[in-house]
Design an enzyme around this catalytic site. Structure first.
Site, short mmCIF file in Angstrom:
data_model
loop_
_atom_site.label_atom_id
_atom_site.label_comp_id
_atom_site.label_asym_id
_atom_site.label_seq_id
_atom_site.Cartn_x
_atom_site.Cartn_y
_atom_site.Cartn_z
N LYS A 145 6.71 -5.98 -18.19
CA LYS A 145 6.97 -4.57 -18.41
C LYS A 145 8.41 -4.25 -18.02
O LYS A 145 8.98 -5.02 -17.24
CB LYS A 145 6.01 -3.71 -17.57
CG LYS A 145 6.24 -3.86 -16.05
CD LYS A 145 5.79 -2.66 -15.28
CE LYS A 145 6.91 -1.70 -15.00
NZ LYS A 145 7.63 -1.90 -13.74
N HIS A 175 1.50 -6.65 -13.44
CA HIS A 175 1.11 -7.51 -12.31
C HIS A 175 0.02 -6.87 -11.44
O HIS A 175 -0.65 -7.55 -10.69
CB HIS A 175 2.32 -7.97 -11.49
CG HIS A 175 2.87 -6.95 -10.55
ND1 HIS A 175 3.79 -6.02 -10.93
CD2 HIS A 175 2.65 -6.73 -9.24
CE1 HIS A 175 4.09 -5.27 -9.89
NE2 HIS A 175 3.42 -5.66 -8.84
N GLU A 213 5.72 3.69 -1.72
CA GLU A 213 6.57 2.58 -1.28
C GLU A 213 7.58 3.10 -0.26
O GLU A 213 8.06 4.22 -0.38
CB GLU A 213 7.34 2.01 -2.47
CG GLU A 213 6.45 1.42 -3.53
CD GLU A 213 7.27 0.81 -4.66
OE1 GLU A 213 7.49 -0.40 -4.65
OE2 GLU A 213 7.70 1.57 -5.55
N HIS A 237 1.36 0.58 -14.16
CA HIS A 237 0.45 0.28 -13.04
C HIS A 237 -0.55 1.40 -12.80
O HIS A 237 -1.75 1.16 -12.64
CB HIS A 237 1.24 0.04 -11.75
CG HIS A 237 2.34 -0.98 -11.89
ND1 HIS A 237 2.19 -2.12 -12.63
CD2 HIS A 237 3.59 -1.05 -11.37
CE1 HIS A 237 3.31 -2.83 -12.56
NE2 HIS A 237 4.17 -2.20 -11.80
C1 BG6 Z 1 7.34 -2.91 -10.28
C2 BG6 Z 1 8.31 -1.76 -10.30
O1 BG6 Z 1 6.69 -3.04 -11.53
O2 BG6 Z 1 6.36 -2.69 -9.28
C3 BG6 Z 1 8.94 -1.58 -8.94
O3 BG6 Z 1 9.31 -2.01 -11.28
C4 BG6 Z 1 7.90 -1.47 -7.87
O4 BG6 Z 1 9.81 -0.45 -8.93
C5 BG6 Z 1 6.88 -2.60 -7.97
O5 BG6 Z 1 8.55 -1.52 -6.61
C6 BG6 Z 1 5.72 -2.38 -7.02
O6 BG6 Z 1 4.89 -3.51 -7.03
P1 BG6 Z 1 3.99 -3.89 -5.76
O7 BG6 Z 1 3.18 -5.05 -6.21
O8 BG6 Z 1 4.96 -4.22 -4.67
O9 BG6 Z 1 3.19 -2.66 -5.46
#
Ligand code: BG6
Length: 489
Positions: A145, A175, A213, A237
């Site tokens: 993505k 992911h 985050e 996501h």
């Molecule tokens: C990514 C985004 O797809 O997912 C990021 O581009 C983000 O900006 C990340 O920080 C978050 O992934 P996870 O697995 O750390 O929650």
């Protein structure tokens, strides 16, 4: 034992990039260490930079050391894994550029091309691979993505890739679908008879999905500034999480059964109008503040200039179908928030009539099912029960959690929490598509997101500032409080 769909070669474009170094190569190593990679499986990394195989292998060893478990890297596993690695420099955007892949690819029956590259290059890379005759009938392609920046651009990318790869050979990664608890959501809903009868607007009051985050954008602003939180997190996501919570039971676990149900949810999302945008959404951008006890810079300072990109979004989504009519889904995501937390909270309605009087009446709180994905994985159902002991003037009640704490699953000797990519890469190797996103899913998600972005534009909504280390602009609280609800903080 080899299965009929097993791939034998993994070509990693962007092989020296951040994603490859932090996620993909370590995931492949861990799969190999646990005996999941087929015998004879080869990994060919590629990037523009000239580099010897030995130098590349040394780089991989270094990145692995950063991710390895406390007991370190297993020497036998590393010897086996490093023997699979090779590196070839190439310009993947030109047919002449990918000629250098021909020799290493000769003899591969079923190759995987993984594009850990900017999505703006996907079309050109596919054309180069096709032009150089490197795409066989069983070759798979993996795309990261974001696929596009809106519906129109995602269609262009999907069409360009589709010229050379049939849909069943395209693996679009989100992911989040590789995360253990996200898959567990499917188990929770459909492997228990308990929840499904309650999973609707008769019993559920609302749903909250939070992806918070603590990290800022930092030096990723070159990418991020063009996308913002809506396109970077919500389009993919968060909408995937929403779909898994909201979808109808699929008839089986076949990839298309699952994906058909997700697409139906996306199609039922109520389109934002200008008025809804103002009432039902908030955009924010972090200013200076604190992160982890240290002063943190404003996004615009990291970016180096003023910008209208949001680093925070909160919104209320409504799903117009029978199951969810009247049940709002509150979504919230942002950078530089006070804690890292990915959580789905299902808030049930209060009991229809309370038989409890006196103080117990006030004790009574509606049930809540909280699914934590990060940092810890847990599923917790809060139930009311009687406060133990003798009380006068009527029984007292208390809310108690029933927890499926998954922490234990990772605390045994040798137990390790897997990287989400391990699940997904293993599935690509075996051609299993259920955890990948189909073209119409991506496009339906963009259709809805485009509506939000358009409504923001029409309403002239620019991001409201919030201090780094806070839970976003005040409007995010007002958004949920307007319906007499509150964030599960
Ligand atoms: C990514 C985004 O797809 O997912 C990021 O581009 C983000 O900006 C990340 O920080 C978050 O992934 P996870 O697995 O750390 O929650």
């Amino acid at each position: 034992m080899a299965d009929a769909h097993e791939a034998d070669m993994f070509v990693l474009f962007g092989g020296t990039g951040d994603l490859a170094r932090r996620m993909l190569l370590p995931s492949l190593y861990f799969l190999d260490a646990d005996g999941f990679l087929p015998e004879g499986f080869r990994i060919l990394a590629s990037a523009r930079a000239a580099m010897s195989r030995d130098a590349f292998v040394a780089e991989v060893r270094k990145s692995l050391a950063e991710r390895a478990p406390a007991e370190g890297i297993n020497p036998d596993a590393w010897a086996r894994f490093s023997a699979r690695l090779d590196y070839v420099s190439c310009d993947a955007t030109r047919a002449e550029g990918v000629e250098s892949l021909k020799a290493p690819l000769a003899g591969a029956r079923r190759a995987i091309f993984y594009l850990a590259l900017s999505p703006s290059l996907y079309g050109r890379v596919c054309m180069a691979l096709g032009g150089a005759d490197l795409v066989g009938p069983e070759t798979r392609i993996v795309l990261e993505k974001p696929i596009g920046r809106d519906l129109e651009s995602s269609r262009v990318i999907n069409a360009a890739v589709g010229e050379f790869f049939a849909e069943e050979r395209i693996f679009r990664i989100d992911h989040y679908l590789g995360k253990e608890t996200v898959q567990n959501l499917i188990a929770l809903r459909f492997a228990n008879s308990l929840f499904e009868p309650l999973w609707n607007n008769l019993t559920i009051d609302h749903v909250q999905i939070t992806v918070a985050e603590t990290e800022g954008v930092g030096d990723r602003w070159g990418y991020y500034d063009e996308y913002g939180a809506l396109r970077d997190m919500v389009q993919n996501h968060m909408l995937q999480l929403l779909c898994l919570v909201a979808m109808e039971p699929p008839s089986d676990m076949e990839p298309d059964s699952l994906r058909n149900e997700k697409v139906k949810v996306l199609r039922s999302l109520r389109r934002f109008t200008r008025a809804e945008a103002q009432n039902n959404s908030v955009r924010g951008q972090y200013g200076a503040g604190m992160a982890g006890g240290e002063p943190a810079a404003a996004y615009e300072t990291e970016r180096g200039q003023e910008t209208g990109t949001e680093t925070f979004v909160a919104l209320r989504a409504d799903i117009d179908n029978w199951r969810w009519a009247g049940v709002p889904f509150f979504l919230r995501t942002g950078k530089r928030l006070p804690e890292r937390r990915t959580q789905i909270a299902i808030q049930f309605k209060p009991v229809p009539h309370s038989i409890f009087d006196g103080p117990a009446k006030a004790d009574l709180t509606p049930n809540r099912l909280v699914i934590d994905l990060q940092p810890d994985e847990d599923i917790e159902l809060t139930l009311m029960n009687k406060s133990p002991g003798l009380s006068q003037g009527g029984m007292r009640l208390q809310s108690m959690p029933l927890s499926l704490s998954l922490l234990r699953a990772y605390s045994g000797p040798g137990a390790r929490r897997r990287i989400a990519y391990e699940r997904l890469l293993l599935d690509v190797v075996h051609g299993a598509r259920a955890l990948f996103v189909r073209r119409d899913e991506v496009e339906e998600a963009w259709r809805w997101i485009d509506g939000v972005a358009e409504a923001w534009r029409e309403a002239g909504m620019t991001p409201k500032p919030y201090a780094a280390g806070s839970w976003g602009p005040a409007g995010a609280f007002a958004l949920i409080e307007r319906s007499e609800r509150a964030w599960n903080d």
